[in-house]
Design a protein around this motif. Sequence first.
Motif, mmCIF file in Angstrom:
data_model
loop_
_atom_site.group_PDB
_atom_site.id
_atom_site.type_symbol
_atom_site.label_atom_id
_atom_site.label_comp_id
_atom_site.label_asym_id
_atom_site.label_seq_id
_atom_site.Cartn_x
_atom_site.Cartn_y
_atom_site.Cartn_z
ATOM 1 N N THR A 81 -23.695 -43.363 37.580
ATOM 2 C CA THR A 81 -24.691 -43.645 38.601
ATOM 3 C C THR A 81 -24.049 -44.151 39.876
ATOM 4 O O THR A 81 -23.001 -44.793 39.833
ATOM 5 C CB THR A 81 -25.739 -44.662 38.095
ATOM 6 O OG1 THR A 81 -26.763 -44.806 39.080
ATOM 7 C CG2 THR A 81 -25.111 -46.018 37.806
ATOM 8 N N GLN A 83 -25.887 -46.056 41.886
ATOM 9 C CA GLN A 83 -26.641 -47.270 42.199
ATOM 10 C C GLN A 83 -26.838 -48.090 40.936
ATOM 11 O O GLN A 83 -27.948 -48.227 40.439
ATOM 12 C CB GLN A 83 -27.999 -46.908 42.795
ATOM 13 C CG GLN A 83 -27.903 -46.052 44.028
ATOM 14 C CD GLN A 83 -29.246 -45.491 44.443
ATOM 15 O OE1 GLN A 83 -30.247 -45.628 43.752
ATOM 16 N NE2 GLN A 83 -29.275 -44.837 45.585
ATOM 17 N N GLY A 84 -25.766 -48.638 40.430
ATOM 18 C CA GLY A 84 -25.851 -49.378 39.181
ATOM 19 C C GLY A 84 -26.005 -50.868 39.386
ATOM 20 O O GLY A 84 -25.666 -51.408 40.422
ATOM 21 N N ASN A 85 -26.564 -51.493 38.377
ATOM 22 C CA ASN A 85 -26.628 -52.948 38.324
ATOM 23 C C ASN A 85 -26.690 -53.351 36.859
ATOM 24 O O ASN A 85 -26.819 -52.509 35.966
ATOM 25 C CB ASN A 85 -27.802 -53.499 39.152
ATOM 26 C CG ASN A 85 -29.156 -53.037 38.652
ATOM 27 O OD1 ASN A 85 -29.441 -53.081 37.457
ATOM 28 N ND2 ASN A 85 -30.007 -52.579 39.562
ATOM 29 N N VAL A 86 -26.599 -54.641 36.607
ATOM 30 C CA VAL A 86 -26.551 -55.124 35.229
ATOM 31 C C VAL A 86 -27.812 -54.739 34.465
ATOM 32 O O VAL A 86 -27.740 -54.307 33.309
ATOM 33 C CB VAL A 86 -26.326 -56.655 35.199
ATOM 34 C CG1 VAL A 86 -26.467 -57.196 33.792
ATOM 35 C CG2 VAL A 86 -24.956 -56.996 35.774
ATOM 36 N N ASN A 87 -28.972 -54.853 35.082
ATOM 37 C CA ASN A 87 -30.225 -54.529 34.406
ATOM 38 C C ASN A 87 -30.254 -53.064 33.960
ATOM 39 O O ASN A 87 -30.626 -52.761 32.823
ATOM 40 C CB ASN A 87 -31.415 -54.840 35.322
ATOM 41 C CG ASN A 87 -32.739 -54.603 34.636
ATOM 42 O OD1 ASN A 87 -32.937 -54.969 33.479
ATOM 43 N ND2 ASN A 87 -33.661 -53.977 35.344
ATOM 44 N N LEU A 88 -29.846 -52.161 34.848
ATOM 45 C CA LEU A 88 -29.818 -50.739 34.483
ATOM 46 C C LEU A 88 -28.818 -50.478 33.365
ATOM 47 O O LEU A 88 -29.085 -49.700 32.452
ATOM 48 C CB LEU A 88 -29.461 -49.872 35.691
ATOM 49 C CG LEU A 88 -30.477 -49.775 36.814
ATOM 50 C CD1 LEU A 88 -29.956 -48.849 37.915
ATOM 51 C CD2 LEU A 88 -31.816 -49.292 36.312
ATOM 52 N N GLU A 102 -20.020 -46.440 37.322
ATOM 53 C CA GLU A 102 -20.537 -46.188 38.655
ATOM 54 C C GLU A 102 -19.717 -45.129 39.377
ATOM 55 O O GLU A 102 -18.508 -45.023 39.185
ATOM 56 C CB GLU A 102 -20.532 -47.481 39.473
ATOM 57 C CG GLU A 102 -21.578 -48.484 39.000
ATOM 58 C CD GLU A 102 -21.634 -49.699 39.894
ATOM 59 O OE1 GLU A 102 -22.487 -49.698 40.807
ATOM 60 O OE2 GLU A 102 -20.825 -50.609 39.680
#
Length: 126
Positions: A81, A83-88, A102
Amino acid sequence: MTRAIYIVDDDDAVRASLHSLLSVHSDLVIRGYRSGDAFLEDAETLEPGVLLLDFHMPGATGLDVLKAVRNLGLFAPIILTGQGNVNLAVQAMKAGALDFIEKPYEAEVLMRLIDTAFSRLEQDSD
C-alpha cells in the motif's frame, strides 16, 4: 515446480513494475488484476499462489479481498500500500495477510517476503 503470483492493484504502472521485477524468475507464472472485484471473479478457479494485493482500490478493497479468500486456503497474501498506517496493518493481519509493506518497497525485501509466502503455502499443503 511452477509457482503462481497474482498482482491485484488498480495502478497500471505498479502492476507493470511488479510484473517486470518478478518476470526475471522463470519459475513464476504472473497474472495481474486491475481490481479486487476482477480477482474475486477468478479466485476459486486459480492455482494456489502468492497474492500481492493493494489495500486501497475502488470496488472491493484489499481488506474485502482478504476476507473473501481467507477460507479458500489457496493464497498467501501480502499487502502493498501507498497509504499505510498501524490500524490498516492490524486489520490486514487479522484478515489473513502474511505481511504488510508500504510502497515504494525495496525489491530485495519484497522478494524475501515472496519466498516466505511460497514456503508457507508449501507447508500448508502438506
